[in-house]
Design an enzyme around this catalytic site. Structure first.
Site, PDB file in Angstrom:
ATOM      1  N   SER A 143       1.165  -1.203   0.320  1.00 56.57           N
ATOM      2  CA  SER A 143       0.027  -0.091  -0.209  1.00 56.57           C
ATOM      3  C   SER A 143       0.725   1.177  -0.102  1.00 56.57           C
ATOM      4  O   SER A 143       1.820   1.223   0.509  1.00 56.57           O
ATOM      5  CB  SER A 143      -0.745   0.031   1.018  1.00 56.57           C
ATOM      6  OG  SER A 143      -1.352   0.924   1.296  1.00 56.57           O
ATOM      7  N   TYR A 157      -2.525  -0.519  10.550  1.00 56.70           N
ATOM      8  CA  TYR A 157      -2.047  -1.138   9.090  1.00 56.70           C
ATOM      9  C   TYR A 157      -0.910  -0.955   8.512  1.00 56.70           C
ATOM     10  O   TYR A 157       0.341  -1.384   7.630  1.00 56.70           O
ATOM     11  CB  TYR A 157      -3.535  -0.838   8.368  1.00 56.70           C
ATOM     12  CG  TYR A 157      -3.440  -0.343   6.771  1.00 56.70           C
ATOM     13  CD1 TYR A 157      -3.600  -1.955   7.006  1.00 56.70           C
ATOM     14  CD2 TYR A 157      -2.500   0.040   5.719  1.00 56.70           C
ATOM     15  CE1 TYR A 157      -3.665  -2.324   5.233  1.00 56.70           C
ATOM     16  CE2 TYR A 157      -3.705   0.037   4.580  1.00 56.70           C
ATOM     17  CZ  TYR A 157      -4.076  -0.997   4.392  1.00 56.70           C
ATOM     18  OH  TYR A 157      -3.941  -0.942   2.409  1.00 56.70           O
TER      19      TYR A 157
HETATM   20  P1  NAP Z   1     -11.351  -5.878   0.770  1.00 59.53           P
HETATM   21  O1  NAP Z   1     -12.685  -5.488  -0.483  1.00 59.53           O
HETATM   22  O2  NAP Z   1     -11.453  -5.445   1.998  1.00 59.53           O
HETATM   23  O3  NAP Z   1     -11.122  -7.728   0.511  1.00 59.53           O
HETATM   24  C1  NAP Z   1     -10.446  -7.919   1.771  1.00 59.53           C
HETATM   25  C2  NAP Z   1     -10.734 -10.044   1.283  1.00 59.53           C
HETATM   26  O4  NAP Z   1      -9.949 -10.192   2.092  1.00 59.53           O
HETATM   27  C3  NAP Z   1     -12.005  -9.821   1.032  1.00 59.53           C
HETATM   28  O5  NAP Z   1     -11.276 -11.302   0.361  1.00 59.53           O
HETATM   29  C4  NAP Z   1     -11.327 -10.889   2.489  1.00 59.53           C
HETATM   30  O6  NAP Z   1     -12.311 -11.997   2.724  1.00 59.53           O
HETATM   31  C5  NAP Z   1     -10.294 -11.413   3.265  1.00 59.53           C
HETATM   32  N1  NAP Z   1     -10.219 -11.302   3.867  1.00 59.53           N
HETATM   33  C6  NAP Z   1     -10.221 -10.052   5.167  1.00 59.53           C
HETATM   34  N2  NAP Z   1      -9.307 -10.822   6.716  1.00 59.53           N
HETATM   35  C7  NAP Z   1      -9.338 -12.113   5.668  1.00 59.53           C
HETATM   36  C8  NAP Z   1      -7.855 -13.502   6.748  1.00 59.53           C
HETATM   37  N3  NAP Z   1      -7.847 -12.880   8.198  1.00 59.53           N
HETATM   38  N4  NAP Z   1      -7.825 -14.734   5.869  1.00 59.53           N
HETATM   39  C9  NAP Z   1      -8.345 -14.298   4.607  1.00 59.53           C
HETATM   40  N5  NAP Z   1      -9.013 -13.510   3.762  1.00 59.53           N
HETATM   41  C10 NAP Z   1      -8.926 -12.287   4.605  1.00 59.53           C
HETATM   42  O7  NAP Z   1      -9.772  -4.718   0.422  1.00 59.53           O
HETATM   43  P2  NAP Z   1      -9.020  -4.559  -0.941  1.00 59.53           P
HETATM   44  O8  NAP Z   1      -9.312  -2.728  -0.100  1.00 59.53           O
HETATM   45  O9  NAP Z   1      -9.675  -5.030  -1.744  1.00 59.53           O
HETATM   46  O10 NAP Z   1      -7.846  -4.733   0.050  1.00 59.53           O
HETATM   47  C11 NAP Z   1      -7.242  -5.624  -0.821  1.00 59.53           C
HETATM   48  C12 NAP Z   1      -5.731  -5.663  -0.844  1.00 59.53           C
HETATM   49  O11 NAP Z   1      -5.216  -4.303  -1.198  1.00 59.53           O
HETATM   50  C13 NAP Z   1      -4.928  -5.428   0.638  1.00 59.53           C
HETATM   51  O12 NAP Z   1      -4.038  -5.896   0.915  1.00 59.53           O
HETATM   52  C14 NAP Z   1      -5.000  -4.524   1.370  1.00 59.53           C
HETATM   53  O13 NAP Z   1      -4.671  -3.469   2.244  1.00 59.53           O
HETATM   54  C15 NAP Z   1      -4.369  -3.680  -0.069  1.00 59.53           C
HETATM   55  N6  NAP Z   1      -4.447  -1.789  -0.846  1.00 59.53           N
HETATM   56  C16 NAP Z   1      -6.251  -2.043  -0.580  1.00 59.53           C
HETATM   57  C17 NAP Z   1      -6.655  -0.538  -0.761  1.00 59.53           C
HETATM   58  C18 NAP Z   1      -7.371   0.405  -0.908  1.00 59.53           C
HETATM   59  O14 NAP Z   1      -7.944   1.559  -0.862  1.00 59.53           O
HETATM   60  N7  NAP Z   1      -8.771  -0.603  -0.835  1.00 59.53           N
HETATM   61  C19 NAP Z   1      -5.128   0.644  -0.747  1.00 59.53           C
HETATM   62  C20 NAP Z   1      -4.445   0.257  -0.159  1.00 59.53           C
HETATM   63  C21 NAP Z   1      -3.981  -0.757  -0.480  1.00 59.53           C
HETATM   64  P3  NAP Z   1     -14.143 -11.905   3.064  1.00 59.53           P
HETATM   65  O15 NAP Z   1     -14.591 -11.617   2.157  1.00 59.53           O
HETATM   66  O16 NAP Z   1     -14.479 -13.698   3.752  1.00 59.53           O
HETATM   67  O17 NAP Z   1     -13.736 -10.850   4.265  1.00 59.53           O
END
Ligand code: NAP
Length: 248
Positions: A143, A157
């Protein structure tokens, strides 16, 4: 030869977009999720509907036992993974460090850091040419928070993503002569459910004026960068990072 990818946390958001993209690129995909089996099955059905092959795999990224089972299930249902996308991560409600509990900090680090380390370990065991594997690719989802530190919101985080960057740098060098490339992507503000977990569902829209490109990003735009790092188009890139952050 079948090519197999595991994408952790691919029931929703960036992981789901990545699973769908890699399936379109010809991979059979293990769609890992924690608890939302409805969303995971939706991703699997979308892939199957487009003629691809995928299976849902429930596993908690903070549990070693679950991670071992995830790799075993992937092997038995799809085959030995050629690709690991370490995407699963959590964030907790926004607060300054002075208010953070020990339990919260440990939970964030267990999922975001220890889970990613263990998934890398299990992938390397299977991919390493030194250990009899056929090589492979690991992409770690970091991130921009690793660079900014997320003050007042979630330093825990942000620090977990700093650890992911160091993991990426070190592991890339450690396994470079074992047929494995390791790279990272650093998303900025992407429209997903994650911001609601931080207590601010509209966070991307609040902050988008600060983004040089003037808008938040879409999960598919991050998936495109991951797909590039997975592909042979990036065959001379390891230990590298792509910022997908609109210029932030
Ligand atoms: P998200 O929409 O919150 O989705 C999270 C995913 O992770 C879901 O599939 C969830 O499963 C799964 N998950 C959560 N806890 C888990 C665990 N303990 N074991 C296995 N799976 C787990 O997240 P996102 O925004 O797509 O983020 C994806 C990645 O991008 C992350 O690494 C995040 O840090 C990074 N990121 C995101 C952003 C942003 O702006 N969104 C920015 C920078 C980096 P369930 O559906 O079963 O809950």
């Amino acid at each position: 030869m079948n090519r197999v990818a595991i994408v952790t946390g691919s029931s929703r958001g960036i992981g789901a977009a990545t699973a769908i993209r890699l399936a379109a690129d010809g991979y059979q995909v293990g769609v890992n999720y924690l608890s939302n089996n409805v969303a995971a099955n939706r991703v699997v059905e979308q892939i199957r509907g487009a003629g691809g092959l995928a299976c849902p795999i429930q596993a908690d990224a903070s549990s070693e036992k679950d991670i071992l089972r995830m790799f075993e299930q992937c092997e038995s249902k799809l085959g030995t993974p050629d690709v690991l996308v370490n995407n699963a991560a959590i964030l907790k409600p926004q607060m300054p460090l002075v208010e953070m509990s020990f339990e919260r900090i440990n939970e964030v680090l267990a999922v975001n850091v220890a889970g990613a380390f263990l998934c890398c370990r299990e992938a390397v065991k299977r991919m390493s040419t030194r250990l009899g594997g056929r090589g492979g690719v690991i992409v770690n989802v970091s991130s921009c928070a690793a660079r900014t530190g997320s003050p007042g919101e979630y330093i825990d985080y942000a620090a977990s993503k700093g650890a992911i960057d160091t993991l990426t740098l070190g592991l890339a060098k450690e396994v470079a002569d074992e047929g494995i490339r390791v790279n990272g992507v650093r998303p900025g503000f992407i429209y997903t459910d994650m911001h609601a977990d931080g207590g601010e569902p509209e966070r991307v829209d609040r902050l988008k004026k600060k983004i040089p490109l003037g808008r938040g990003g879409q999960a598919a735009e991050v998936a495109a960068a991951i797909a590039f790092l997975v592909s042979d188009e990036s065959s001379y890139t390891t230990g590298g990072f792509i910022d997908v952050a609109g210029g932030l």
